[in-house]
Design a protein around this motif. Structure first.
Motif, PDB file in Angstrom:
ATOM      1  N   LEU A   1       6.509   7.014  -0.918  1.00 34.61           N
ATOM      2  CA  LEU A   1       7.016   8.067  -0.034  1.00 34.61           C
ATOM      3  C   LEU A   1       8.525   8.135  -0.196  1.00 34.61           C
ATOM      4  O   LEU A   1       9.223   7.132  -0.001  1.00 34.61           O
TER       5      LEU A   1
ATOM      6  N   PRO B   1       0.698   8.068  -7.099  1.00 36.14           N
ATOM      7  CA  PRO B   1       0.823   9.007  -5.980  1.00 36.14           C
ATOM      8  C   PRO B   1       2.210   8.952  -5.346  1.00 36.14           C
ATOM      9  O   PRO B   1       2.660   7.892  -4.912  1.00 36.14           O
ATOM     10  N   THR B   2       2.886  10.087  -5.313  1.00 37.52           N
ATOM     11  CA  THR B   2       4.255  10.172  -4.799  1.00 37.52           C
ATOM     12  C   THR B   2       4.354  11.377  -3.880  1.00 37.52           C
ATOM     13  O   THR B   2       4.001  12.489  -4.272  1.00 37.52           O
ATOM     14  N   LEU B   3       4.816  11.144  -2.670  1.00 39.84           N
ATOM     15  CA  LEU B   3       4.906  12.195  -1.663  1.00 39.84           C
ATOM     16  C   LEU B   3       6.308  12.257  -1.085  1.00 39.84           C
ATOM     17  O   LEU B   3       7.006  11.247  -1.010  1.00 39.84           O
TER      18      LEU B   3
ATOM     19  N   TYR C   1       1.161   9.032   8.212  1.00 41.53           N
ATOM     20  CA  TYR C   1       0.583   8.509   6.975  1.00 41.53           C
ATOM     21  C   TYR C   1      -0.130   7.212   7.304  1.00 41.53           C
ATOM     22  O   TYR C   1       0.473   6.295   7.867  1.00 41.53           O
TER      23      TYR C   1
ATOM     24  N   ASP D   1       0.834  -1.201   0.000  1.00 41.62           N
ATOM     25  CA  ASP D   1       0.000   0.000   0.000  1.00 41.62           C
ATOM     26  C   ASP D   1       0.868   1.250   0.000  1.00 41.62           C
ATOM     27  O   ASP D   1       0.553   2.236  -0.679  1.00 41.62           O
ATOM     28  N   VAL D   2       1.938   1.220   0.802  1.00 39.58           N
ATOM     29  CA  VAL D   2       2.871   2.333   0.896  1.00 39.58           C
ATOM     30  C   VAL D   2       4.288   1.800   0.788  1.00 39.58           C
ATOM     31  O   VAL D   2       4.643   0.828   1.476  1.00 39.58           O
TER      32      VAL D   2
ATOM     33  N   GLY E   1      -3.967   6.448   2.408  1.00 38.98           N
ATOM     34  CA  GLY E   1      -3.341   7.722   2.072  1.00 38.98           C
ATOM     35  C   GLY E   1      -2.811   8.432   3.291  1.00 38.98           C
ATOM     36  O   GLY E   1      -2.403   7.824   4.248  1.00 38.98           O
ATOM     37  N   ARG E   2      -2.879   9.747   3.266  1.00 38.08           N
ATOM     38  CA  ARG E   2      -2.258  10.576   4.293  1.00 38.08           C
ATOM     39  C   ARG E   2      -3.294  11.099   5.277  1.00 38.08           C
ATOM     40  O   ARG E   2      -4.385  11.491   4.909  1.00 38.08           O
TER      41      ARG E   2
ATOM     42  N   GLY F   1       0.842   1.227  -3.974  1.00 39.97           N
ATOM     43  CA  GLY F   1      -0.200   2.242  -3.995  1.00 39.97           C
ATOM     44  C   GLY F   1       0.343   3.651  -3.949  1.00 39.97           C
ATOM     45  O   GLY F   1       0.028   4.480  -4.803  1.00 39.97           O
ATOM     46  N   THR F   2       1.176   3.932  -2.950  1.00 37.16           N
ATOM     47  CA  THR F   2       1.740   5.265  -2.748  1.00 37.16           C
ATOM     48  C   THR F   2       3.231   5.134  -2.494  1.00 37.16           C
ATOM     49  O   THR F   2       3.669   4.247  -1.755  1.00 37.16           O
TER      50      THR F   2
END
Length: 259
Positions: A218, A242-244, A252, A177-178, A257-258, A215-216
């Protein structure tokens, strides 16, 4: 119950004003794991949990920017009035207890047994903290080094630690997921261009996220020749998802998500 990742520090290879080195608090149900203990992260950790609340400490490798704040934690517990009701479990590469004891000039690796209970990480070994599971995966970094895959309530958090690119990371991150990924290098060049690759570029991190179907993404542990925003933008261009930028003190939620 929640599953969250809170960066305590993201700086590399040394702490900067207001920015500790690598360290993260993972909370999964009742489990609380301090994942990497770079300089400055013990102070940041105490903004969220007390040492006696920790389920464990998990150290990816023994470069100082990932583990040196065990020294601060030992001082706080031994002499600083921070209470624990049992030695804090520390899962780390096998050399960790001897390395820490040597800092204090003690030849016995068990000299700090009243503060820390050390356990050697094994490649593929799984630790259980309540309903959460953490599996360590050996990664290429020139020394004994591991990434982590943490599962809880059907969701997955993957952490590269410090690592060069390779199939090990793809398996580590598969379907997460992350994905918390380092992006230390601007590019693979210089004297080691034909040798082993020991860190990721932003493009490596983005490609890893894409290939593993995460998924995302970081981005963390950005080296001195890049800015975190630049590294995040470059990784996003390759990943396409999605990239943070991992921000210290922000929690998070893994799978949502966040927060």
């Amino acid at each position: 119950m929640t599953f969250t990742l809170t960066p305590l520090g993201t700086a590399a290879p040394h702490p900067r004003p207001g920015h500790p080195c690598s360290g993260y608090l993972v909370e999964a149900g009742d489990a609380k794991v301090w994942m990497d203990a770079g300089p400055g992260t013990f102070a940041a950790l105490q903004q969220h949990v007390r040492p006696q609340e920790l389920s464990a400490v998990w150290i990816s490798h023994l470069h100082s920017d990932h583990w040196a704040d065990l020294i601060a934690a030992e001082a706080g517990i031994s002499d600083g009035g921070l209470r624990i009701d049992r030695p804090v479990p520390v899962h780390a590469p096998a050399a960790a207890p001897g390395r820490l004891a040597a800092f204090y000039g003690k030849p016995d690796p068990g000299a700090l047994a009243e503060v820390f209970a050390f356990h050697a990480i094994e490649d593929g070994g799984t630790l259980r903290f309540g309903d959460a599971e953490l599996t360590g995966h050996a990664v290429p970094h020139g020394i004994e080094a591991y990434g982590a895959r943490i599962t809880y309530a059907g969701h997955v958090l993957a952490y590269t630690g410090d690592s060069g690119p390779g199939p090990e990371l793809t398996e580590l991150a598969r379907g997460a997921d992350v994905l918390l990924a380092e992006a230390y290098l601007d590019r693979h060049d210089g004297p080691r261009v034909n040798g082993p690759r020991l860190h990721l570029t932003p493009e490596d991190a983005g490609a890893l996220a894409r290939e593993a179907g995460v998924g995302t993404l970081l981005i963390t542990h950005v080296g001195p020749t890049l800015t975190p925003d630049e590294a995040t933008a470059r990784a996003a261009a390759v990943f396409g998802g999605p990239t943070l930028r991992a921000e210290e003190g922000v929690s998070y939620t893994v799978g949502s998500g966040r927060t």
